[in-house]
Design a protein around this motif. Structure first.
Motif, mmCIF file in Angstrom:
data_model
loop_
_atom_site.group_PDB
_atom_site.id
_atom_site.type_symbol
_atom_site.label_atom_id
_atom_site.label_comp_id
_atom_site.label_asym_id
_atom_site.label_seq_id
_atom_site.Cartn_x
_atom_site.Cartn_y
_atom_site.Cartn_z
ATOM 1 N N ALA A 1 0.858 -1.190 0.000
ATOM 2 C CA ALA A 1 0.000 0.000 0.000
ATOM 3 C C ALA A 1 0.888 1.231 0.000
ATOM 4 C CB ALA A 1 -0.894 0.001 1.229
ATOM 5 N N THR A 2 0.507 2.192 -0.812
ATOM 6 C CA THR A 2 1.264 3.443 -0.915
ATOM 7 C C THR A 2 0.388 4.582 -0.417
ATOM 8 O OG1 THR A 2 2.437 2.579 -2.818
ATOM 9 C CG2 THR A 2 2.487 4.973 -2.521
ATOM 10 N N VAL A 3 0.956 5.417 0.452
ATOM 11 C CA VAL A 3 0.223 6.583 0.950
ATOM 12 C C VAL A 3 0.224 7.650 -0.133
ATOM 13 C CG1 VAL A 3 0.175 8.416 2.694
ATOM 14 C CG2 VAL A 3 0.829 6.071 3.344
ATOM 15 N N ILE A 4 -0.983 8.065 -0.542
ATOM 16 C CA ILE A 4 -1.058 9.094 -1.589
ATOM 17 C C ILE A 4 -1.604 10.419 -1.065
ATOM 18 C CG2 ILE A 4 -1.095 7.544 -3.566
ATOM 19 C CD1 ILE A 4 -4.072 7.657 -3.647
ATOM 20 N N ILE B 1 -3.033 12.561 2.792
ATOM 21 C CA ILE B 1 -3.394 12.609 4.205
ATOM 22 C C ILE B 1 -4.218 13.873 4.428
ATOM 23 C CG2 ILE B 1 -2.519 12.815 6.575
ATOM 24 C CD1 ILE B 1 -0.061 11.226 5.735
ATOM 25 N N ASP B 2 -5.342 13.710 5.117
ATOM 26 C CA ASP B 2 -6.217 14.855 5.424
ATOM 27 C C ASP B 2 -6.632 15.643 4.189
ATOM 28 O OD1 ASP B 2 -6.067 14.121 8.028
ATOM 29 O OD2 ASP B 2 -4.620 15.648 8.618
ATOM 30 N N GLY B 3 -6.853 14.944 3.093
ATOM 31 C CA GLY B 3 -7.328 15.607 1.884
ATOM 32 C C GLY B 3 -6.236 16.271 1.076
ATOM 33 N N ASN B 4 -4.998 16.197 1.540
ATOM 34 C CA ASN B 4 -3.879 16.789 0.798
ATOM 35 C C ASN B 4 -3.005 15.684 0.214
ATOM 36 O OD1 ASN B 4 -4.311 19.631 1.712
ATOM 37 N ND2 ASN B 4 -3.910 18.695 3.690
ATOM 38 N N PRO B 5 -2.734 15.754 -1.085
ATOM 39 C CA PRO B 5 -1.785 14.789 -1.648
ATOM 40 C C PRO B 5 -0.440 14.940 -0.929
ATOM 41 C CG PRO B 5 -2.831 16.101 -3.386
ATOM 42 C CD PRO B 5 -3.221 16.724 -2.078
#
Ligand SMILES: [Cu+2]
Length: 300
Positions: free
Chosen positions: A241-244, A246-250
């Motif tokens: 899994a890749t984090v793209i 957080i909190d609506g911000n790329p």
């Protein structure tokens, strides 16, 4: 169910795109009414099946079909919703994380009056950012949010790359006794520790739900922590899994999900590469100490 391939998705979004353009033109000439058909969000007190202990009474929601609906908006396009208050308590809707005019922010006495039982309030704004957000009242929040009134918002960006599928998870606890009924939302002695945790943990109002995902596909997993207390340490088991976002911000630089801590109100977007072998299970877990708690699973 037809298998979602990247090509089908692209075709589908091309059609949707064409419609979008058409609607945009119609909206321009037809004026405000046609630009955004308001979504109705009516608050309601319902019964819901959250545990094996029995049907839970006095659950609060928007709509009458269980969990508050995932509200979808489009970046840069007008959105409108009418809040109708069907519960005994005054309420409002706060659109958590969305940049909008102050009088649409849903904070009673600061930005708008209370919406009393039987009354309504019309919200209208244009979300300037794409991403995962959430909505909730700003009135008697421990009670209203604690009893269910927390929903996920997805602001789509028509220019986003196409994924093979998308799964949206609304993560939250419930303070329920063994009979499935609500117990006190708050214990004063917990204030000296890390807060009052729920007794039942759910994703989309279910315990450890499973969602099918295309083998070998790329799934966009949108996670919103709509709980009032719990801090999560996310880990993915069985897939990369890749984090793209957080909190609506790329995120400036994408990175693999190893162990990521997020708290109440926060959102996480992951690109999950589903295993090629059919039937393989991918687990989203919350790690506390060395103890994994499965939140939801994806099945290839
Ligand atoms: Cu909020």
């Amino acid at each position: 169910m037809p298998i979602l391939t990247r090509r089908n998705l692209l075709k589908a979004s091309a059609i949707a795109g064409a419609y979008g353009v058409g609607l945009g033109i119609a909206g321009k000439f037809a004026g405000k009414a046609a630009a955004a058909e308001p979504l109705t969000l009516k608050t309601a007190k319902i019964e819901a099946n959250l545990t094996d202990g029995g049907t839970t009474r006095s659950v609060l929601t928007y709509g009458n079909a269980g969990m508050p609906p995932v509200v979808r908006m489009k970046k840069g396009e007008p959105f409108a919703a009418r809040l109708i208050n069907g519960i005994d308590d005054p309420t409002t809707i706060h659109w958590h994380g969305i940049r909008l005019p102050n009088n649409m922010d849903g904070v009673p006495f600061l930005t708008q009056p209370y919406v009393y039982t039987g009354d309504h309030f019309d919200y209208a704004f244009t979300p300037p950012d794409a991403g995962t957000f959430w909505y909730h009242p700003h009135c008697n929040t421990l009670e209203q949010m604690g009893h269910g009134m927390t929903g996920v918002i997805v602001v789509e960006n028509p220019k986003d790359p196409a994924f093979d599928s998308e799964v949206v998870l609304n993560l939250r606890d419930w303070r329920l006794g063994g009979d499935g009924q609500f117990i006190a939302q708050f214990r004063p002695r917990d204030a000296a520790k890390s807060g009052t945790y729920g007794t039942v943990r759910t994703a989309n109002w279910q315990q450890e739900p499973q969602y099918d995902a295309p083998s070998g596909g790329l799934v966009r997993l949108r996670i919103a922590i709509t709980d009032v207390t719990r801090i999560y340490s996310f880990r993915m088991d069985g897939a990369e899994a890749t984090v793209i976002a957080i909190d609506g911000n790329p995120v400036p630089q994408r990175f693999p999900l190893d162990l990521l801590q997020l708290g109440p109100g926060q959102r996480l977007e992951l690109a999950v590469r589903i295993p090629d072998s059919e039937g393989a299970i991918v687990k989203l877990e919350d790690i506390k100490g060395t103890n994994p708690k499965v939140l939801a699973t994806l099945r290839a």
